[in-house]
Design an enzyme around this catalytic site. Sequence first.
Site, PDB file in Angstrom:
ATOM      1  N   HIS A  99     -33.913 -44.817  16.738  1.00 26.21           N
ATOM      2  CA  HIS A  99     -32.960 -44.756  15.632  1.00 26.21           C
ATOM      3  C   HIS A  99     -33.764 -45.090  14.388  1.00 26.21           C
ATOM      4  O   HIS A  99     -34.217 -46.234  14.220  1.00 26.21           O
ATOM      5  CB  HIS A  99     -31.817 -45.750  15.821  1.00 26.21           C
ATOM      6  CG  HIS A  99     -30.876 -45.349  16.916  1.00 26.21           C
ATOM      7  ND1 HIS A  99     -30.160 -46.255  17.654  1.00 26.21           N
ATOM      8  CD2 HIS A  99     -30.548 -44.119  17.373  1.00 26.21           C
ATOM      9  CE1 HIS A  99     -29.416 -45.595  18.535  1.00 26.21           C
ATOM     10  NE2 HIS A  99     -29.634 -44.305  18.394  1.00 26.21           N
ATOM     11  N   GLU A 102     -33.508 -48.359  12.389  1.00 22.63           N
ATOM     12  CA  GLU A 102     -33.620 -49.660  13.052  1.00 22.63           C
ATOM     13  C   GLU A 102     -35.121 -49.948  13.162  1.00 22.63           C
ATOM     14  O   GLU A 102     -35.805 -49.431  14.030  1.00 22.63           O
ATOM     15  CB  GLU A 102     -32.906 -49.611  14.417  1.00 22.63           C
ATOM     16  CG  GLU A 102     -31.421 -49.306  14.208  1.00 22.63           C
ATOM     17  CD  GLU A 102     -30.646 -48.978  15.486  1.00 22.63           C
ATOM     18  OE1 GLU A 102     -31.143 -49.266  16.583  1.00 22.63           O
ATOM     19  OE2 GLU A 102     -29.530 -48.428  15.355  1.00 22.63           O
ATOM     20  N   HIS A 209     -34.428 -51.602  19.245  1.00 20.51           N
ATOM     21  CA  HIS A 209     -33.340 -51.176  18.370  1.00 20.51           C
ATOM     22  C   HIS A 209     -32.988 -52.317  17.419  1.00 20.51           C
ATOM     23  O   HIS A 209     -33.627 -53.375  17.452  1.00 20.51           O
ATOM     24  CB  HIS A 209     -32.124 -50.798  19.210  1.00 20.51           C
ATOM     25  CG  HIS A 209     -32.266 -49.475  19.897  1.00 20.51           C
ATOM     26  ND1 HIS A 209     -31.541 -48.366  19.535  1.00 20.51           N
ATOM     27  CD2 HIS A 209     -33.073 -49.091  20.917  1.00 20.51           C
ATOM     28  CE1 HIS A 209     -31.894 -47.351  20.311  1.00 20.51           C
ATOM     29  NE2 HIS A 209     -32.814 -47.769  21.160  1.00 20.51           N
ATOM     30  N   GLU A 296     -32.520 -55.267  21.281  1.00 21.64           N
ATOM     31  CA  GLU A 296     -31.954 -55.249  19.926  1.00 21.64           C
ATOM     32  C   GLU A 296     -32.505 -56.475  19.212  1.00 21.64           C
ATOM     33  O   GLU A 296     -32.374 -57.602  19.706  1.00 21.64           O
ATOM     34  CB  GLU A 296     -30.427 -55.344  19.985  1.00 21.64           C
ATOM     35  CG  GLU A 296     -29.762 -54.283  20.851  1.00 21.64           C
ATOM     36  CD  GLU A 296     -29.488 -52.986  20.116  1.00 21.64           C
ATOM     37  OE1 GLU A 296     -29.624 -52.969  18.867  1.00 21.64           O
ATOM     38  OE2 GLU A 296     -29.139 -51.988  20.775  1.00 21.64           O
TER      39      GLU A 296
END
Length: 617
Positions: A99, A102, A209, A296
């Site tokens: 992404h 990110e 991410h 994340e």
Amino acid sequence: MYSFLLKLSVITGLFITVCAKSIREVGLHEEFLDERYYNTTEIANLLYKIEKQNPMIARVHEIGESSLGQSILAIEITSNIGQSRRILKPMFKYIANMHGDETVGLQLLLYLAQYLTSLYGSDDRVSRIVDTTDIFLMPTLNPDGYSASQEGDCNSQKGYAGRNNAKGVDLNRNFPQIDKKSFNMQQPETRAVIEWILNNPFVLSANFHGGAVVASYPFDKYYRNISQGGKTPDDALFRYLSIKYASKNPKMANGSACQEEHFKNGITNGAEWYELEGGMQDFNYIYSNCFEITIELTCCKFPSPSVLTKEWEYNRESLLTYMESVHMGIKGLVQDENNNPIPGATIHIVGINHTVKTTNRGEYWRLLLPGIYTISANAPGYNASVYRNILVKNDTLRSTTVNFTLHTLKQSSELIDVDTSNVVIDLSHWNVNVDFGMAKSNGTVAVIHKATQGIRNIDSCYRTRRIAAEKEGLLWGAYHFGTNTNGVIQANHFLNQVGNTSATLLVLNVEPYKNNIMTQKQVEDFIKTVQNITNNFVMIYASYNTLKNYSTPFLLKTPLWIALYNTQLKLPPGWDKWVLWQYTDGKKGLWPHGVNGVGLCDRDKFNGSIDKLRAFW
Ligand SMILES: *[C@@H]1O[C@H](CO)[C@@H](O)[C@H](O)[C@H]1NC(C)=O
Ligand SMILES: *[C@@H]1O[C@H](CO)[C@@H](O)[C@H](O)[C@H]1NC(C)=O
Ligand SMILES: *[C@@H]1O[C@H](CO)[C@@H](O)[C@H](O)[C@H]1NC(C)=O
Ligand SMILES: *[C@@H]1O[C@H](CO)[C@@H](O)[C@H](O)[C@H]1NC(C)=O
Ligand SMILES: *[C@@H]1O[C@H](CO)[C@@H](O)[C@H](O)[C@H]1NC(C)=O
Ligand SMILES: *[C@@H]1O[C@H](CO)[C@@H](O)[C@H](O)[C@H]1NC(C)=O
Ligand SMILES: *[C@@H]1O[C@H](CO)[C@@H](O)[C@H](O)[C@H]1NC(C)=O
Ligand SMILES: *[C@@H]1O[C@H](CO)[C@@H](O)[C@H](O)[C@H]1NC(C)=O
Ligand SMILES: *[C@@H]1O[C@H](CO)[C@@H](O)[C@H](O)[C@H]1NC(C)=O
Ligand SMILES: *[C@@H]1O[C@H](CO)[C@@H](O)[C@H](O)[C@H]1NC(C)=O
Ligand SMILES: *[C@@H]1O[C@H](CO)[C@@H](O)[C@H](O)[C@H]1NC(C)=O
Ligand SMILES: *[C@@H]1O[C@H](CO)[C@@H](O)[C@H](O)[C@H]1NC(C)=O
């Protein structure tokens, strides 16, 4: 005065350099921590600079191109980089920024590349990691999205510009899944990484991410028939791996870094958190041997660069510990009784319904929690081998080695009555002075001629000889000499040269060329493409030894033309039928070694009568 000062500063400068080095050696201070984001040009420059400065341990690979033609780069870091991977050295990968908005993972991987290369040789732990692991770091899988993202944007922009690739596709929804098997719908970025994953035996991986702080593990979807509550058969292992990462990162371990969510121990099952389909971690688990989790890193997706040093501090230990986990469990070789590797053998752990397969060199790696296991290795054509009570110790620095020797099952070997009543010969432009009339009156029924090679080469005699052979009423076949390039392109090249295929036997010749040979995938791609376009079957031609490397379920069903210059025909493990046997190359093997009108040449035996041969053709 002036010159004195200058001297002093030179001396001081030297002193500081020495000092800084000794501090850096103990890992307390990292010179590369500039608090800013690198753009895609700078990322490439940095990776190539690292390669240049560390030619023994770093190499940049371009694994594909983005939709807008930017290179997708990964840097490989390992000892003895110029040589082929040491047997049983496991492959590890970190991928960031699929992404594009990110971004913290991207910078962390640039720091990590510099950390590993600068401390190699002076820091024991880093040296051990680099010596024992083949590490790949990909700072961005979505360079176009990254270029379109805005520093400071904590949430995705409208329409997900930046998150998605340039075509507006979310790459982490773009992977083939269990009930959506298409491999044709993918974006260039996804295709590149899929090929990379499928063609390399990665063992462990993580994918970075942003937008939360948590380690999330497969599945990302409730596959109702294969998982319960989104759990993989390796759920306990995935939880353990996730905790390994999360527990070393104080912010992640806390579980409440971002206001709205709480994650116990800083981990979550992907599907339990929120379901998604087409994700990369599920793809790794379902289609390859690799175990991947998703990390994340920050609540804000594209935070101010002022957080980068702190994020490196939070994650450095996690990054290293997780890489070391690639050595959990067992690894080993699967070989036959003559110590030849068995590729594609399946390793099964009793009680865990998930297998891994051996590489072309017969290697496997099976991540496992400490415990006692029953392990078996299976391959078509071999007796399975089982080991009971294998102890896997709680030692993530060294895997347990379990090698298997599989015994070849009784072969279908038969004495063949080599008569000259059904003479099939195969030729190329290397055979000169060919008189098909004479060959026919000496018993020749069919001719298979080389048509093409690779993606460009054509056999200069193919067309004229086809006309000559058809004039004599000989059956005609065409073979393509495959090389280590794209199978689909080769198939199209072959068909262009062959033209009307309806009365032509089509063959793919698989043999080494300049120390290279087609991969299993290229072979399958070639055959499937030709079959799709012509609606005819394609025969595979290869030597006994070569065939052993191609015993995929698909190829085991492909009509076989085997080359074996032996008095007896023996089929390689897995194959139970043959159609043609090339028993001589004109020099070795059973007699006769040639045919009138051609001289010494390759001769082939058809399994059956001439009538059967005509019917088959
Ligand atoms: C990337 O950064 C460099 C150095 O700051 C700058 O010269 C270059 O224009 C930037 N490239 C892009 C595409 O923004
Ligand atoms: C799971 O179910 C789907 C749809 O019900 C089916 O298409 C798929 O083949 C099944 N997968 C397995 C592994 O059984
Ligand atoms: C997590 O951090 C918050 C804020 O710093 C703190 O109040 C809380 O006690 C911590 N929770 C745990 C489980 O450590
Ligand atoms: C093992 O998993 C496969 C799908 O990956 C499934 O079809 C099969 O039923 C499972 N076997 C058991 C015993 O759960
Ligand atoms: C392995 O040992 C470490 C340290 O002694 C411990 O923290 C960890 O929980 C153990 N792992 C397992 C799976 O038992
Ligand atoms: C397994 O094979 C490897 C490679 O040949 C060898 O280095 C290792 O010692 C073997 N291990 C055992 C336990 O036999
Ligand atoms: C294969 O295994 C079976 C059963 O264990 C055994 O009877 C047979 O002799 C084995 N064959 C070979 C070739 O090892
Ligand atoms: C074909 O040629 C071989 C010699 O190469 C000879 O021995 C054989 O008798 C010939 N057969 C026929 C049918 O002419
Ligand atoms: C292809 O060859 C077959 C058999 O020789 C013939 O019947 C057919 O008409 C040919 N097709 C074309 C398009 O030339
Ligand atoms: C072959 O054709 C089928 C149906 O047209 C298609 O689904 C499949 O992807 C094709 N396979 C290859 C290898 O081109
Ligand atoms: C089979 O594959 C292995 C590993 O890639 C290679 O070393 C070997 O030469 C191959 N054998 C043949 C006959 O191509
Ligand atoms: C030879 O061909 C016959 C059919 O004509 C087939 O039944 C048999 O299995 C074949 N033998 C082998 C070893 O392929």
